[in-house]
Design a protein around this motif. Structure first.
Motif, short mmCIF file in Angstrom:
data_model
loop_
_atom_site.label_atom_id
_atom_site.label_comp_id
_atom_site.label_asym_id
_atom_site.label_seq_id
_atom_site.Cartn_x
_atom_site.Cartn_y
_atom_site.Cartn_z
N TYR A 1 -20.80 19.67 22.26
CA TYR A 1 -19.41 20.10 22.55
C TYR A 1 -18.98 21.07 21.62
O TYR A 1 -17.89 21.40 21.51
CB TYR A 1 -18.72 18.95 22.14
CG TYR A 1 -18.84 17.58 23.37
CD1 TYR A 1 -18.74 17.98 24.64
CD2 TYR A 1 -19.85 16.62 23.03
CE1 TYR A 1 -19.15 17.11 25.61
CE2 TYR A 1 -19.94 15.68 23.97
CZ TYR A 1 -19.79 16.04 25.37
OH TYR A 1 -20.01 14.88 26.27
N ASP A 2 -20.16 21.92 20.92
CA ASP A 2 -19.57 23.02 19.78
C ASP A 2 -18.45 22.52 18.82
O ASP A 2 -17.73 23.23 18.79
CB ASP A 2 -19.09 24.29 20.70
CG ASP A 2 -20.25 24.72 21.31
OD1 ASP A 2 -21.64 24.75 20.79
OD2 ASP A 2 -19.95 25.34 22.53
N LEU A 3 -18.49 21.37 18.02
CA LEU A 3 -17.69 20.81 17.37
C LEU A 3 -17.87 21.36 15.88
O LEU A 3 -18.98 21.24 15.40
CB LEU A 3 -17.56 19.29 17.27
CG LEU A 3 -17.20 18.61 18.54
CD1 LEU A 3 -17.49 17.17 18.56
CD2 LEU A 3 -16.14 18.84 19.08
N GLU A 4 -16.86 21.86 15.32
CA GLU A 4 -16.99 22.02 13.73
C GLU A 4 -16.80 20.79 12.91
O GLU A 4 -17.40 20.91 11.74
CB GLU A 4 -15.91 22.97 13.47
CG GLU A 4 -15.84 24.35 13.87
CD GLU A 4 -14.96 25.32 13.54
OE1 GLU A 4 -14.15 24.88 12.80
OE2 GLU A 4 -15.19 26.73 13.86
N ALA A 5 -16.08 19.90 13.29
CA ALA A 5 -16.07 18.39 12.71
C ALA A 5 -16.04 17.41 13.44
O ALA A 5 -15.36 17.52 14.61
CB ALA A 5 -14.87 18.49 11.71
#
Length: 451
Positions: free
Chosen positions: A228-232
């Motif tokens: 999901y291309d999450l940074e956090a």
């Protein structure tokens, strides 16, 4: 930004400054470097020199340097620091990085170090994180985050965020919780800036938010954040309370460590080792698979021995044994590597039978192409009798198909039983395919040549 490169000349200059205790010049030089670059320098110094450098610089910078240093060097340097000095370094780090360092300390001084941490809330968070397994979401997460209550209005929210943000290195997301600390959603900074200060947060927050449980495996967290291309990503406990967050830098470390482990397993190294480890540790890691390979070789030799009458009439068959073994091994490793990668990335979908049929078709095409070349070379270059060349060609096709099927099936089989499929690559597949390849080769030869 020009990439940092540690040269022998620069390292010698730094060592000279340390030896002559030219602190002012050394501090001025270190100001030009990023903390990750200084960590690289420290890794190349001896323990006393690295300790001297750490003690010379400010804790705000050395804490990050320690976090980036090689584990073995860092452990040795920490052994030269007092509990109070270590505690001052930990106070400057996020709780997840602080816990990583504490876990490397001898058990007898951990309590002393924690008691020396002046920020008691920081110490409490560290103690809380120490109870989680390091390979779970709880072991990866940091306590530092920004959260707001759904019952606050925007004005109160902004004031609280300012206070919380002082302890957060980078604000990736604003999380919304209820009075019991249950994660309810996330808050858009744009909505916060464009909404009336009297508006309640419950009226503007976004209820959909991806989260993971504290007991989720680190590899699963990595898959979710990658997908999901999450940074956090927020971490919740068993009843849904927000307890921390995991940032992308921690996940990159997980992915790199997993890749290193899989690469070593694929090469037949049974435990995690590094080039600088002792001879004994490296031997223990390599020897088990070498022994398996040896027994595989003995098995192949036994098969060859059982076909001695055939080789007595057609000794030229022996010339192509290395070709059969190498081809079988290479095809098996290729198939298993693709399958292991797909399983690791969670991209292997559908029924196993469809996957095997696809691999059968690929093996058939590759087998015909390679067999055609082998047939021509064996007949015209080696002067092999026509029927023997045909035998070799058919054997090559069957060996490639079987090797492809084995290389595909074994990783899937292991994965479904909770075993790391990376163990299927390398020596395991190579050895098994060597044996099957030789058995198929001589069986086909016996069948066609009639001996």
């Amino acid at each position: 930004m020009t990439p940092f490169k540690l040269t022998d000349e620069l390292l010698e200059e730094i060592q000279q400054l340390i030896a002559e205790q030219k602190n002012a010049e050394l501090q001025m030089m270190m100001q030009e470097f990023h903390y990750a670059d200084i960590a690289e320098i420290a890794d190349e110094l001896d323990v006393d020199e690295a300790t001297y450098l750490i003690k010379l610089l400010d804790s705000e910078k050395t804490s990050d340097i320690l976090a980036e240093m090689h584990e073995d060097i860092r452990e040795a340097v920490l052994g030269n620091l007092t509990a109070k000095e270590i505690a001052s370094e930990l106070e400057e780090l996020d709780t997840d990085d602080a816990v990583d360092i504490i876990n490397e300390l001898p058990k007898e001084i951990i309590q002393e170090v924690i008691s020396e941490i002046e920020d008691r809330e920081h110490a409490r968070h560290i103690v809380d994180l120490l109870r989680y397994d390091e390979d779970t979401a709880g072991g990866l997460m940091a306590k530092e985050l920004v959260k707001v209550n759904e019952n606050w209005n925007v004005l109160t929210c902004v004031k609280e965020m300012r206070a919380q943000a002082e302890n957060v290195t980078r604000v990736h997301s604003i999380y919304v919780v209820d009075d019991d600390g249950i994660l309810k959603g996330r808050l858009s900074l744009k909505d916060l800036l464009t909404t009336s200060t009297k508006t309640n947060i419950k009226d503007v927050y976004i209820p959909k938010v991806d989260s993971v449980n504290v007991n989720e495996k680190a590899e699963e967290v990595a898959k979710i954040m990658s997908k999901y291309d999450l940074e956090a990503i927020p971490v919740v406990d068993e009843i849904g309370r927000l307890v921390g967050r995991i940032t992308i830098d921690d996940i990159v470390d997980v992915i790199r460590e997993e890749a290193d482990k899989d690469y070593q397993m694929a090469a037949g190294i049974s435990r995690e080792v590094e080039a600088d480890d002792s001879i004994w540790e490296l031997t223990r890691a390599r020897l088990p698979w070498l022994l398996i390979g040896m027994f595989g070789g003995i098995g192949a030799a036994s098969i060859i021995n059982s076909f001695q009458p055939l080789m007595g009439n057609f000794p030229i068959l022996l010339i192509f044994v290395p070709l059969i073994q190498a081809t079988a091994g290479n095809v098996g490793v290729q198939s298993s590597a693709i399958m292991v990668q797909g399983l690791a990335n969670d991209t292997v979908k559908g029924e196993v039978m469809k996957r095997l049929l696809k691999e059968f078709a690929i093996g058939l095409i590759n087998g015909i192409a390679i067999a055609a070349v082998v047939l021509l070379v064996s007949h015209f270059l080696f002067g092999t009798p026509y029927m023997v060349s045909i035998t070799i060609g058919i054997a090559v096709i069957l060996v490639i198909i079987i090797a492809a099927l084995i290389g595909t099936f074994i990783p899937v089989f292991l994965d479904k039983r909770g075993i790391d499929p990376a163990i299927a690559t390398g020596p395991f597949i190579t050895t098994s395919n060597d044996i099957f390849g030789i058995l198929i080769y001589f069986s086909i030869a016996k069948l066609i040549l009639g001996i």
